[in-house]
Every structure is written in C-alpha cells, then in structure tokens.
Design a protein around this motif. Sequence first.
Motif, PDB file in Angstrom:
ATOM      1  N   ALA A 102     176.352  20.106   3.845  1.00 30.16           N
ATOM      2  CA  ALA A 102     177.467  21.078   4.370  1.00 30.16           C
ATOM      3  C   ALA A 102     178.716  20.180   4.789  1.00 30.16           C
ATOM      4  N   ASP A 103     179.940  20.700   4.835  1.00 25.93           N
ATOM      5  CA  ASP A 103     181.098  20.292   5.284  1.00 25.93           C
ATOM      6  C   ASP A 103     181.336  20.699   6.562  1.00 25.93           C
ATOM      7  N   GLU A 104     180.625  20.135   7.684  1.00 22.95           N
ATOM      8  CA  GLU A 104     180.604  20.395   9.129  1.00 22.95           C
ATOM      9  C   GLU A 104     181.306  19.323  10.071  1.00 22.95           C
ATOM     10  N   GLY A 105     181.660  18.318   9.498  1.00 21.08           N
ATOM     11  CA  GLY A 105     182.606  17.357  10.151  1.00 21.08           C
ATOM     12  C   GLY A 105     181.650  16.710  11.383  1.00 21.08           C
ATOM     13  N   ALA A 106     182.284  16.413  12.469  1.00 23.84           N
ATOM     14  CA  ALA A 106     181.455  15.883  13.567  1.00 23.84           C
ATOM     15  C   ALA A 106     180.234  16.611  14.147  1.00 23.84           C
ATOM     16  N   ASP A 107     180.441  18.145  13.906  1.00 26.53           N
ATOM     17  CA  ASP A 107     179.412  18.697  14.613  1.00 26.53           C
ATOM     18  C   ASP A 107     177.944  18.562  13.791  1.00 26.53           C
ATOM     19  N   GLY A 108     178.166  18.750  12.427  1.00 25.72           N
ATOM     20  CA  GLY A 108     177.029  18.360  11.625  1.00 25.72           C
ATOM     21  C   GLY A 108     176.262  16.815  12.252  1.00 25.72           C
ATOM     22  N   LEU A 109     177.116  15.839  12.190  1.00 26.32           N
ATOM     23  CA  LEU A 109     176.647  14.791  12.720  1.00 26.32           C
ATOM     24  C   LEU A 109     175.900  14.951  14.095  1.00 26.32           C
ATOM     25  N   ARG A 110     176.511  15.612  14.965  1.00 28.00           N
ATOM     26  CA  ARG A 110     176.101  15.583  16.288  1.00 28.00           C
ATOM     27  C   ARG A 110     174.855  16.267  16.346  1.00 28.00           C
ATOM     28  N   ARG A 111     174.644  17.294  15.380  1.00 29.04           N
ATOM     29  CA  ARG A 111     173.292  18.138  15.157  1.00 29.04           C
ATOM     30  C   ARG A 111     172.095  17.161  14.702  1.00 29.04           C
ATOM     31  N   ALA A 112     172.625  16.476  13.706  1.00 29.68           N
ATOM     32  CA  ALA A 112     171.492  15.664  13.293  1.00 29.68           C
ATOM     33  C   ALA A 112     171.158  14.393  14.078  1.00 29.68           C
ATOM     34  N   ALA A 113     171.885  14.069  14.846  1.00 29.75           N
ATOM     35  CA  ALA A 113     171.495  12.881  15.747  1.00 29.75           C
ATOM     36  C   ALA A 113     170.684  13.672  17.075  1.00 29.75           C
ATOM     37  N   ALA A 114     171.012  14.828  17.511  1.00 29.79           N
ATOM     38  CA  ALA A 114     170.406  15.345  18.614  1.00 29.79           C
ATOM     39  C   ALA A 114     168.972  15.726  18.391  1.00 29.79           C
ATOM     40  N   SER A 115     168.575  16.327  17.142  1.00 29.51           N
ATOM     41  CA  SER A 115     167.307  16.655  16.667  1.00 29.51           C
ATOM     42  C   SER A 115     166.313  15.581  16.354  1.00 29.51           C
ATOM     43  N   ALA A 116     166.863  14.332  16.587  1.00 26.67           N
ATOM     44  CA  ALA A 116     165.764  13.105  16.546  1.00 26.67           C
ATOM     45  C   ALA A 116     165.244  12.903  15.017  1.00 26.67           C
ATOM     46  N   LEU A 117     165.731  13.813  14.207  1.00 31.53           N
ATOM     47  CA  LEU A 117     165.424  13.694  12.808  1.00 31.53           C
ATOM     48  C   LEU A 117     165.303  12.240  11.824  1.00 31.53           C
ATOM     49  N   VAL A 118     166.337  11.670  12.397  1.00 36.65           N
ATOM     50  CA  VAL A 118     166.660  10.643  11.555  1.00 36.65           C
ATOM     51  C   VAL A 118     167.045   9.303  12.607  1.00 36.65           C
ATOM     52  N   ASP A 119     166.639   8.192  11.818  1.00 34.46           N
ATOM     53  CA  ASP A 119     166.920   6.840  12.649  1.00 34.46           C
ATOM     54  C   ASP A 119     168.370   6.453  12.522  1.00 34.46           C
ATOM     55  N   GLY A 120     169.273   6.929  11.440  1.00 36.80           N
ATOM     56  CA  GLY A 120     170.569   6.410  11.448  1.00 36.80           C
ATOM     57  C   GLY A 120     171.163   7.238  10.197  1.00 36.80           C
ATOM     58  N   LEU A 121     172.474   7.095  10.030  1.00 35.67           N
ATOM     59  CA  LEU A 121     173.370   7.815   9.116  1.00 35.67           C
ATOM     60  C   LEU A 121     173.919   6.868   8.132  1.00 35.67           C
ATOM     61  N   VAL A 122     174.163   7.345   6.921  1.00 38.07           N
ATOM     62  CA  VAL A 122     175.111   6.997   5.886  1.00 38.07           C
ATOM     63  C   VAL A 122     175.975   7.963   5.586  1.00 38.07           C
ATOM     64  N   LEU A 123     177.540   7.723   5.583  1.00 37.12           N
ATOM     65  CA  LEU A 123     178.317   8.705   5.266  1.00 37.12           C
ATOM     66  C   LEU A 123     179.167   8.434   4.173  1.00 37.12           C
ATOM     67  N   MET A 124     179.370   9.381   3.394  1.00 33.06           N
ATOM     68  CA  MET A 124     180.467   9.268   2.052  1.00 33.06           C
ATOM     69  C   MET A 124     181.433  10.473   2.179  1.00 33.06           C
TER      70      MET A 124
END
Length: 334
Positions: free
Chosen positions: A104-126
């Motif tokens: 989804a094209d959510e910009g910073a909001d999508g990143l913030r939600r993924a990080a806050a969920s504790a679902l992921v250890d890190g992120l790769v962005l394209m």
Amino acid sequence: MRGRAVTIAEVARHAGVAVSTVSYVLSGKRAISADTRRRVLDSVRVLGYHPNAGARALASKRSNVIALVLPLRAGMHVPVLMQFATSVVTAARQYDHDVLLLTADEGADGLRRAAASALVDGLVLMDVELDDSRVPLLRELAEPSVLIGFPADTAGLTCVDLDFGRAGALCVEHLAERGHRDVALLGAPAVVYERGTGFARRTREGFTRAMTEHGLTGVALPCEDTFDQVSAALGELLEARPGLSGLVVHNEAAVNHVLGALRQYGRRVPDEVAVVAICPDDIAERSSPALTSVLIPAEEVGRQAVRLLMDKLAGHAVPDGTLLEPRLTARRST
C-alpha cells in the motif's frame, strides 16, 4: 503424537537429556557435544517437533521477520519489481527470516504502523524518491532500515542500488564509440519523473552529462508503456530528428514496443538505428534482435540490501551508501 503439538519436554525425554539442553541445541547459544546434538536432532525429527514462533520471538525479542515496503504506484513495471522482491525473500531465508510485503502507498504512516506492531525486526524500502516523505521517520525509528535507492539527502541512512547515473552514461559511451552523433533517451513514464523517483532522474542526469562530454546532440524524453503511446512518441521523435541513429531505452515495459515501432517506421536495427536498453538480462535476451543492455541486477541488489540489514541487526557498522557498478553487454541491437 499426531493431533497435537509436541512439547520441548517430550523431545528432552525422548533424547534422554534436560529441557535446557534441547533449547541450547535449537538456539545455538551454547556449545553442545556432537553426539548429544545429533541425539536431540534425531528426536526432533522423529517426533515432528516445531518450536513455537511466538515463544521464540518473546525469548529472543525478535520476530525473525523483515518488512519489504514496495508501494505499487503508477508507472512501475511489476515483473521487474517482483525480481527484486524474490531476491529479498530468498536472501532473508538464508538468515532464517521471513518477509512481510507491504504494497500500500501509505508513506510514513505505513512505516510507523509496521514498526509499532512489533511484527518486524527491520525494513527494506523500494521505489525511493529524491524527496521521499518516509525518510525523516526512518531516521527516528528504533528498527533498522535499508533503502533500495538513494534519496537526495542520505544522511543517517543506509542505501544500496545500481549506479543509475553511471548506467545512463555507459549507454551513451557505447553509442559514441560506434560513431553515433544524434541519440535519444526514452525513459520511464512521465509520472515516474513527476514523483521524483531517484533511479529515473539519475539515469537521465547521467545520460545528459555524457552527451555533453562526448559532444553529441540529442534529447531525453519520458516514455509511456503501451504500443500506441510508444509508436506515437517515436514517430514524432523520428520526424523531428531525421538524423537520429541511437536510442537508449530505460523502460522495461516499453522495450519491445520500441523495437516493434521501429519496424513499423521502416527503421532497421541496428543498421539504421542502434538500441541500448537498461533492463534485466532476460528481457534483453528475449528481444528481437537481442538487445545490447546494461543489466539491472535485481538479485544482487536484493541480496546486498538484506545483508546490510542483517549486519545492522547484529550491531555491525555498515557503509552509508553502496553503489553497484553497471555492466554493459553488447548484443545484436548495436
């Protein structure tokens, strides 16, 4: 044991060892003798034991999942993007990590939600833009990140990509060496440039700079990705520049449309117009004629991105920027 989950205590009893020994064998956190290790692993296999992912994550404070943030936007060629995604997934599995794909094209909001969920250890962005709205947040997140692409301001970031500026220049140099004096770049769709997408802008800059350095005349134009659009744009270009003898194509979806339109206008490749593409090798090799091309190394870029992220997760120092040197392969189209 069928019908319910096997417990670590049952594995320990079967192997004749303590529960802690089984835990150490599975986690690798303590040296265990080869004989004991083999006995434990045999019991794991016989009983069909699978460590609970949630418990493992709680114990390690890791999810063993990384996010691949790949917003699907207009003007993007999905088959090539999936080559990058496949490379990231394959490389992550080598580090015992899974990949959560966020499209989804959510910009910073999508990143913030993924990080806050504790679902992921890190992120790769394209699909990184020169003025990317996600960048300020990346500098603040506790989770490490790696960008496939370079924004204008790379301070505090870790980036990896093909050197697209050099790729554009390499195409011009190849044509200049073969005596071409009037050359055009048919690039990404207009919307990609309008978004300020880094790889498209940098290719155009490298092309333009090399044209000046070699004293060539030409033009850089956006290129849409349907045959009718490509044919119309190419017809106007050939009419406006009757001496045009070289084309650089940086649009995977349009490559074969360009070759078809040149045939439509009676221009033989390479006798009358030489064509160089920036694309994956499989696209270049399947074209007719086979295209001279600068490889987009999706597999290597994805592998490097995951390696950099894993190094950051392990607390190791990593370079701020990694630019892969472009490689040109000459084929029949020049």
